[in-house]
Design an enzyme around this catalytic site. Structure first.
Site, short mmCIF file in Angstrom:
data_model
loop_
_atom_site.label_atom_id
_atom_site.label_comp_id
_atom_site.label_asym_id
_atom_site.label_seq_id
_atom_site.Cartn_x
_atom_site.Cartn_y
_atom_site.Cartn_z
N CYS A 193 -41.26 66.23 79.16
CA CYS A 193 -41.27 66.31 77.81
C CYS A 193 -39.85 66.14 77.17
O CYS A 193 -38.83 66.23 77.91
CB CYS A 193 -41.56 67.76 77.53
SG CYS A 193 -43.07 68.37 78.33
N ARG A 197 -39.61 58.76 78.14
CA ARG A 197 -39.78 59.77 79.19
C ARG A 197 -41.16 59.92 79.27
O ARG A 197 -41.57 60.64 80.33
CB ARG A 197 -39.06 61.31 78.68
CG ARG A 197 -37.63 61.12 78.73
CD ARG A 197 -36.97 62.26 78.05
NE ARG A 197 -37.27 63.62 78.74
CZ ARG A 197 -36.03 64.26 79.43
NH1 ARG A 197 -35.04 63.39 79.41
NH2 ARG A 197 -36.48 65.23 79.92
N TRP A 214 -45.52 66.11 77.70
CA TRP A 214 -46.25 65.60 78.90
C TRP A 214 -46.89 66.54 79.50
O TRP A 214 -46.41 67.67 80.03
CB TRP A 214 -45.33 64.99 79.98
CG TRP A 214 -45.84 63.98 80.96
CD1 TRP A 214 -45.98 62.81 80.76
CD2 TRP A 214 -45.89 64.51 82.16
NE1 TRP A 214 -46.40 62.58 82.19
CE2 TRP A 214 -46.42 63.43 82.86
CE3 TRP A 214 -45.60 65.78 83.09
CZ2 TRP A 214 -46.70 63.32 84.24
CZ3 TRP A 214 -45.95 65.79 84.53
CH2 TRP A 214 -46.42 64.71 84.84
N GLY A 237 -40.47 72.05 80.86
CA GLY A 237 -40.33 73.09 82.14
C GLY A 237 -41.85 73.76 82.10
O GLY A 237 -42.73 73.30 81.57
N GLU A 266 -40.15 50.07 98.16
CA GLU A 266 -39.58 49.98 96.79
C GLU A 266 -40.23 49.03 95.96
O GLU A 266 -40.75 49.18 94.77
CB GLU A 266 -38.10 49.71 96.80
CG GLU A 266 -37.44 49.76 95.40
CD GLU A 266 -37.89 50.81 94.57
OE1 GLU A 266 -38.29 51.85 95.08
OE2 GLU A 266 -37.24 50.58 93.24
N GLU A 269 -46.65 51.06 90.32
CA GLU A 269 -46.26 52.03 89.04
C GLU A 269 -46.32 51.11 87.74
O GLU A 269 -46.97 51.99 86.75
CB GLU A 269 -45.01 52.88 89.04
CG GLU A 269 -43.68 52.01 89.15
CD GLU A 269 -42.45 52.69 89.36
OE1 GLU A 269 -42.52 54.14 88.97
OE2 GLU A 269 -41.46 52.45 89.86
N HIS A 299 -52.34 48.97 113.66
CA HIS A 299 -52.75 50.58 114.19
C HIS A 299 -53.81 51.03 113.23
O HIS A 299 -54.08 52.27 113.31
CB HIS A 299 -51.65 51.16 114.57
CG HIS A 299 -50.84 50.80 115.33
ND1 HIS A 299 -51.15 50.66 116.98
CD2 HIS A 299 -49.70 50.15 115.28
CE1 HIS A 299 -50.23 50.24 117.40
NE2 HIS A 299 -49.30 49.74 116.83
C1 F6R Z 1 -39.68 54.76 90.43
C2 F6R Z 1 -38.92 55.94 89.84
C3 F6R Z 1 -38.99 57.28 90.44
C4 F6R Z 1 -37.85 58.02 90.54
C5 F6R Z 1 -37.75 59.27 90.93
C6 F6R Z 1 -36.71 60.14 91.32
O1 F6R Z 1 -39.34 53.61 89.50
O2 F6R Z 1 -38.22 55.74 88.98
O3 F6R Z 1 -39.70 57.23 91.47
O4 F6R Z 1 -36.84 57.39 91.44
O5 F6R Z 1 -38.70 60.14 90.09
O6 F6R Z 1 -35.92 60.20 90.02
P1 F6R Z 1 -34.48 60.59 89.83
O7 F6R Z 1 -33.61 59.18 90.54
O8 F6R Z 1 -34.07 60.59 88.55
O9 F6R Z 1 -34.13 61.82 90.58
#
Ligand code: F6R
Length: 628
Positions: free
Chosen positions: A2, A27, A77, A104, A501, A508, A524
């Protein structure tokens, strides 16, 4: 997660709130709302809408239809209760005596609701936030407080609420009988205050810097269990005992333009192209050149001395998502160069397995936002157990940066696209520096190798630029791949870390199912999923593992897979096996992740575009995951 914005000052609040919320759109959210108080009216006006911010903008004529110079806004969110106008924030008590926006999770909201129901309170939403709003109302209206000044009453009520609720929160609060005043409080969820001058004169609250950047660069970071009270002219911050405390005003170095698209269609593409600059900015200031031309790595900012580095017996690399993948790659680099054993930890699992933490461990917490709830909790656990912590963080002044014993900032600049690209690349760069430094002070590499590695590091930005200069081929291939249902990424050693990655990026933002496998693991079990036309991306940047990865590719090709090979220039034999090849410039194999990840980012980007998806704001995802 949020987003929160608040403004009290000389200007009309609603357009400022909406503009600020639009800067937090990245966000991720599903509904939005604002509450504005006109000094000449009796009431706080609340407007909420499900869906994108434009719905709320339409309902309010871009904010012009809601009058008043004091207000709070929120993008939600959903965690508790479906996305809907009713569940959108702000939430309020009867007659809007207390109006609240919240980031939160209030963990004990059910208990609080039960207790308040017994007192006659009625709830109209499914949210945890409403419990906090009504709890605040119950304390604010306690008869024993009626003789107090409005501010004392508000501070006392907020303090009592903070003591009673469990969980995490950043709160923006209006009290119906206090026009022109915003209160704010936080615990484990980010919150900043902005000091606006000139024609914007007044104060702001926000959950993230981009929301205030257009109006001010002067901010105050609110710490855990602190309460703020803002009016047009004044800003006061109090501790949990309601004693006023002094807070330094910090200057934000990013300018508003850094958070704009700069001619690119999407933030993600802009950020992919910023990688050479970001990696250079992260590396260069930490590499010093002596008069005789020899270079060395200077990590004095971390206050880790050479003796400290020599004493480290184990390194924990902790993060979530892509930050965890950085750890997966760096384990190979650090262990290979320095021979210090490393463990890579998912922050979300770490505290639940009662980890064994030796005294000479160094815990490295990797996080772009510096606010990820699980990473913050892991950091705190390490500190509690007496383990030294080093944060590798992008957002200056974020919770992880402030709470860690030492910080190495990654100078990526603001990352807006939900899928990380440049922050990931700068995290890699920062940790390469640690790996080489560790190896040099511990004597596990000689001076010539140290110089060669530093030279390779400094050459990375230019090599990334070269990859970006040849992206059209990838776009063509991405269009072919857009119809895929499943994609597997395989590699060995560091190439497995790169695969993780690449696979995450793809799933995503393109919504294509994808898995990354250590190439030797396929047979496996997972190879049973490979059938005619299934796409397999084989990453083969490590010379000593090249042939093994190629032979794993042959195995899947003979089951009908369509193959994409990713390797370094010179490894042309891969073309005998795969259908499409991308080459990246040669570097020391230990640093190959920084180059090989770029085509995989581009691939995911182009597929997402080809499918017409919202690249920067993929469904269900949020940029900063401030809840567990
Ligand atoms: C993927 C991505 C997330 C963040 C994860 C950690 O593209 O952005 O997987 O890497 O949410 O976020 P931070 O780095 O802000 O702790």
């Amino acid at each position: 997660m949020c987003g929160i914005v608040g403004y009290v000052g000389v200007r009309q609040a609603a357009p400022i709130l909406l503009e600020g919320l639009s800067k937090l759109e990245y966000r991720g959210y599903d509904s939005a709302g604002i509450a504005v108080r006109d000094e000449n009216s009796e009431h706080v006006e609340v407007v909420k809408a499900k869906g994108r911010l434009r719905n709320l903008m339409q309902m309010t004529d871009s904010g012009n239809a809601v009058r008043g110079c004091c207000g709070i806004g929120h993008t939600r969110w959903a965690t508790h209760g479906e996305p809907s106008a009713v569940n959108a924030h702000p939430h309020y008590s009867k007659e809007k005596r207390v109006v609240v926006v919240h980031n939160g999770i209030i963990e004990n909201y059910q208990d609080i609701k039960d207790m308040l129901r017994r007192k006659g309170y009625v709830f109209s939403t499914q949210t945890d936030t409403e419990a906090a709003a009504l709890l605040l109302d119950s304390y604010y209206t306690e008869p024993g407080r009626s003789s107090l000044s409005p501010r004392e009453r508000a501070l006392g009520a907020i303090r009592d609420m903070m003591i009673r609720v469990r969980g995490s929160y950043a709160l923006g609060i209006l009290f119906g009988d206090q026009p022109g005043v915003i209160y704010a409080a936080r615990k484990d969820s980010p919150l900043i205050l902005g000091c606006c001058e000139g024609e914007m004169e007044g104060h702001m609250i926000a959950s993230d810097v981009p929301a205030v950047l257009q109006y001010t660069r002067k901010v105050v970071y609110i710490d855990n269990l602190e309460i703020a009270c803002l009016t047009r002219e004044e800003m006061h911050v109090y501790n949990i005992d309601c004693e006023e405390i002094e807070k330094p005003v910090a200057e934000i170095r990013w300018d508003a333009a850094a958070a704009e698209k700069d001619g690119y269609e999407h933030f993600m593409m802009k950020e992919i192209h910023e990688q050479p600059r970001a990696v250079r900015d992260t590396l260069s200031p930490r590499i010093k050149e002596a008069e005789d031309g020899t270079r060395s790595i200077d990590l004095s900012e971390t206050s880790l001395t050479d003796d400290d580095l020599r004493a480290v017996s184990r390194i924990l690399l902790i993060g979530c998502g892509s930050a965890y993948h950085v750890g997966m790659a760096e384990r190979y680099v650090i262990e290979k160069l320095s021979r210090v054993p490393c463990e890579v930890e998912l922050a979300s699992e770490f505290r639940y397995r009662d980890p064994i933490l030796a005294q000479n461990c160094l815990a490295v917490i990797v996080s772009q936002s510096g606010e990820t709830a699980d990473s913050l909790a892991a950091l705190r656990l390490c500190k509690e157990r007496g383990v030294r912590t080093l944060a590798v963080v992008n957002v200056v002044g974020s919770s992880i940066a402030r709470e860690a014993d030492a910080v190495m900032y990654t100078w990526a600049g603001p990352e807006i696209s939900v899928a990380t690209t440049k922050a990931y690349s700068t995290q890699l760069a920062a940790l390469y520096l640690l790996a080489v430094k560790l190896a040099a002070v511990r004597g596990s590499i000689d001076a010539a190798r140290e110089q060669a590695l530093i030279g390779e590091l400094l050459a990375l930005p230019e090599k990334i630029e070269r990859i970006l200069g040849d992206k059209e081929r990838l776009q063509w291939f991405a269009n072919k791949m857009a119809a895929s249902k499943d994609v597997f990424f395989i590699g060995r050693g560091l190439d497995y870390a790169i695969s993780l990655e690449g696979s995450l990026k793809l799933k995503e933002i393109s919504y294509i199912h994808s898995e990354a496998y250590a190439a030797g693991e396929l047979k496996h079990g997972t190879i049973s999923l490979v059938e005619e036309g299934v796409m397999v991306v084989g990453v083969a940047t490590q010379p000593e593992l090249f042939e093994k990865v190629v032979s794993n590719l042959v195995e899947v090709r003979s089951r009908g897979a369509y193959l994409f090979g990713l390797t370094t220039y010179g490894q042309y034999a891969i073309e005998d096996t795969v259908n499409f090849t991308v080459y990246v410039p040669r570097t020391d194999p230990l640093f190959a992740t920084s180059l090989a990840v770029v085509p995989l980012q581009l691939l995911a980007y182009y597929i997402s575009c080809a499918k017409g998806l919202d690249v920067d704001k993929p469904r269900n995802l949020a940029k900063s995951v401030t809840v567990e």
